[in-house]
Design a protein around this motif. Structure first.
Motif, PDB file in Angstrom:
ATOM      1  N   GLY A   1      68.401  58.654   0.796  1.00 34.41           N
ATOM      2  CA  GLY A   1      68.254  57.902  -0.387  1.00 34.41           C
ATOM      3  C   GLY A   1      69.149  56.291   0.940  1.00 34.41           C
ATOM      4  O   GLY A   1      68.808  55.836   0.070  1.00 34.41           O
ATOM      5  N   MET A   2      70.616  56.760   1.835  1.00 32.71           N
ATOM      6  CA  MET A   2      70.945  56.118   1.764  1.00 32.71           C
ATOM      7  C   MET A   2      70.484  55.012   2.818  1.00 32.71           C
ATOM      8  O   MET A   2      69.838  54.713   3.177  1.00 32.71           O
ATOM      9  CB  MET A   2      71.897  56.662   3.055  1.00 32.71           C
ATOM     10  CG  MET A   2      73.467  57.246   2.768  1.00 32.71           C
ATOM     11  SD  MET A   2      73.255  55.628   0.483  1.00 32.71           S
ATOM     12  CE  MET A   2      73.928  55.310   2.135  1.00 32.71           C
TER      13      MET A   2
ATOM     14  N   GLN B   1      78.259  57.230  -2.910  1.00 26.97           N
ATOM     15  CA  GLN B   1      76.994  56.551  -3.231  1.00 26.97           C
ATOM     16  C   GLN B   1      75.853  56.557  -4.412  1.00 26.97           C
ATOM     17  O   GLN B   1      75.204  55.930  -4.730  1.00 26.97           O
ATOM     18  CB  GLN B   1      76.750  56.894  -2.337  1.00 26.97           C
ATOM     19  CG  GLN B   1      77.029  56.672  -0.845  1.00 26.97           C
ATOM     20  CD  GLN B   1      76.729  55.274  -0.809  1.00 26.97           C
ATOM     21  OE1 GLN B   1      77.040  54.158  -1.083  1.00 26.97           O
ATOM     22  NE2 GLN B   1      78.909  54.518   0.109  1.00 26.97           N
ATOM     23  N   PHE B   2      76.002  57.631  -4.926  1.00 27.71           N
ATOM     24  CA  PHE B   2      75.257  57.590  -6.200  1.00 27.71           C
ATOM     25  C   PHE B   2      75.889  57.139  -7.179  1.00 27.71           C
ATOM     26  O   PHE B   2      74.736  56.411  -7.937  1.00 27.71           O
ATOM     27  CB  PHE B   2      74.906  59.692  -6.746  1.00 27.71           C
ATOM     28  CG  PHE B   2      74.696  59.371  -7.803  1.00 27.71           C
ATOM     29  CD1 PHE B   2      73.396  58.813  -8.037  1.00 27.71           C
ATOM     30  CD2 PHE B   2      75.623  59.995  -8.705  1.00 27.71           C
ATOM     31  CE1 PHE B   2      72.384  59.336  -9.332  1.00 27.71           C
ATOM     32  CE2 PHE B   2      74.381  60.758 -10.394  1.00 27.71           C
ATOM     33  CZ  PHE B   2      73.641  60.387 -10.356  1.00 27.71           C
ATOM     34  N   GLY B   3      77.310  56.619  -7.703  1.00 28.02           N
ATOM     35  CA  GLY B   3      77.277  55.817  -9.028  1.00 28.02           C
ATOM     36  C   GLY B   3      77.391  54.345  -8.217  1.00 28.02           C
ATOM     37  O   GLY B   3      76.787  53.717  -8.948  1.00 28.02           O
ATOM     38  N   LEU B   4      77.453  54.212  -6.400  1.00 23.39           N
ATOM     39  CA  LEU B   4      77.218  52.744  -6.680  1.00 23.39           C
ATOM     40  C   LEU B   4      75.652  52.212  -6.498  1.00 23.39           C
ATOM     41  O   LEU B   4      75.464  51.210  -7.237  1.00 23.39           O
ATOM     42  CB  LEU B   4      77.389  52.837  -5.026  1.00 23.39           C
ATOM     43  CG  LEU B   4      78.579  52.436  -4.474  1.00 23.39           C
ATOM     44  CD1 LEU B   4      78.718  51.884  -2.421  1.00 23.39           C
ATOM     45  CD2 LEU B   4      79.479  50.785  -5.667  1.00 23.39           C
ATOM     46  N   CYS B   5      74.588  52.901  -6.524  1.00 25.36           N
ATOM     47  CA  CYS B   5      73.371  53.260  -6.345  1.00 25.36           C
ATOM     48  C   CYS B   5      73.130  53.168  -8.025  1.00 25.36           C
ATOM     49  O   CYS B   5      72.101  52.040  -8.746  1.00 25.36           O
ATOM     50  CB  CYS B   5      72.551  54.108  -6.271  1.00 25.36           C
ATOM     51  SG  CYS B   5      70.486  53.852  -5.861  1.00 25.36           S
ATOM     52  N   LEU B   6      73.479  53.404  -9.039  1.00 18.43           N
ATOM     53  CA  LEU B   6      73.196  53.596 -10.408  1.00 18.43           C
ATOM     54  C   LEU B   6      74.133  52.065 -10.556  1.00 18.43           C
ATOM     55  O   LEU B   6      73.044  51.832 -11.608  1.00 18.43           O
ATOM     56  CB  LEU B   6      74.395  54.963 -11.058  1.00 18.43           C
ATOM     57  CG  LEU B   6      73.676  55.872 -11.502  1.00 18.43           C
ATOM     58  CD1 LEU B   6      74.789  57.157 -11.428  1.00 18.43           C
ATOM     59  CD2 LEU B   6      72.705  56.372 -11.761  1.00 18.43           C
ATOM     60  N   ALA B   7      74.851  51.724 -10.474  1.00 18.36           N
ATOM     61  CA  ALA B   7      75.596  50.132 -10.335  1.00 18.36           C
ATOM     62  C   ALA B   7      74.697  49.477 -10.341  1.00 18.36           C
ATOM     63  O   ALA B   7      73.942  48.485 -11.067  1.00 18.36           O
ATOM     64  CB  ALA B   7      77.132  50.609  -9.697  1.00 18.36           C
TER      65      ALA B   7
END
Length: 220
Positions: free
Chosen positions: A109-110, A141-147
């Motif tokens: 993902g990253m 990082q999951f939260g950031l990607c959702l945003a």
């Protein structure tokens, strides 16, 4: 205890020379087995000897092209050198060969995030977050990607859950504030920026964002 496990233990104890000798013995005693090469590759990766590590992982793959951890190791070699497309391909191979661990999904993902493929990254970060719900880096990082994918409510849920694990995570507070800006909730955003600054007084992004929100609110 066999030499392979002894070598892994020495590596974890930062006794790299001893680990190297044990892994060398494993390779000499079992030249057709990939595990000695994979673990020596992991040691070299840890020591940032990337070219040598790459050769050991490639040798392991030549002996067993289903050795998922060899592809994972090779992906790490490329990731550490910012070769994200090459890293992505190796992590995909590791998953296809059966590796089902949070780290491989996270790094895949990253690798995609680093190439600005936020939509493609999301399912892999989601899987990593599902496997390891208590890993702070993965959840953040999951939260950031959702945003980044404009899934703001879900991003806020993930970042708030992260604050249950690490109550003083300044970047989580800051990004919750940013989400509130996108949702046009200025006063809630200000509260989050203040919380970020309480935790980390020199958080420049939070300080700047706080100033901009205060200007906007005072200009009403």
């Amino acid at each position: 205890m066999d030499k392979l496990q002894q070598g892994i233990d020495r590596m974890q104890e930062q006794k790299f020379e001893e680990a190297a000798k044990l892994f060398t013995d494993v390779i000499e005693e079992n030249p057709g087995e990939p595990l000695g090469y994979i673990n020596f590759g992991n040691l070299l990766l840890h020591m940032q000897e990337y070219e040598r590590a790459e050769r050991f992982f490639e040798r392991a793959i030549s002996l067993d092209d289903t050795a998922a951890t060899a592809y994972y190791g090779l992906g790490n070699v490329y990731y550490e050198q910012d070769s994200f497309t090459k890293a992505q391909n190796q992590f995909l191979q590791a998953i296809e060969k059966g590796l089902d661990e949070a780290d491989v999904y996270f790094l895949l993902g990253m690798s995609l995030v680093q190439q600005d493929y936020h939509k493609l990254a999301l399912p892999y970060l989601s899987r990593a977050a599902e496997i390891d719900p208590n890993d702070v880096d993965i959840q953040f990082q999951f939260g950031l990607c959702l945003a980044q994918n404009e899934q703001f409510d879900e991003a806020a849920r993930v970042l708030k859950a992260l604050l249950d694990i690490v109550p003083e995570h300044a970047d989580a507070f800051y990004n919750l504030g940013v989400i509130c800006i996108y949702k046009e909730e200025a006063e809630a955003a200000l509260d989050y920026f203040n919380e970020a600054l309480k935790v980390q007084s020199d958080h420049m992004l939070a300080a700047h964002a706080k100033g901009e929100v205060e200007k906007a609110l005072n200009g009403k």
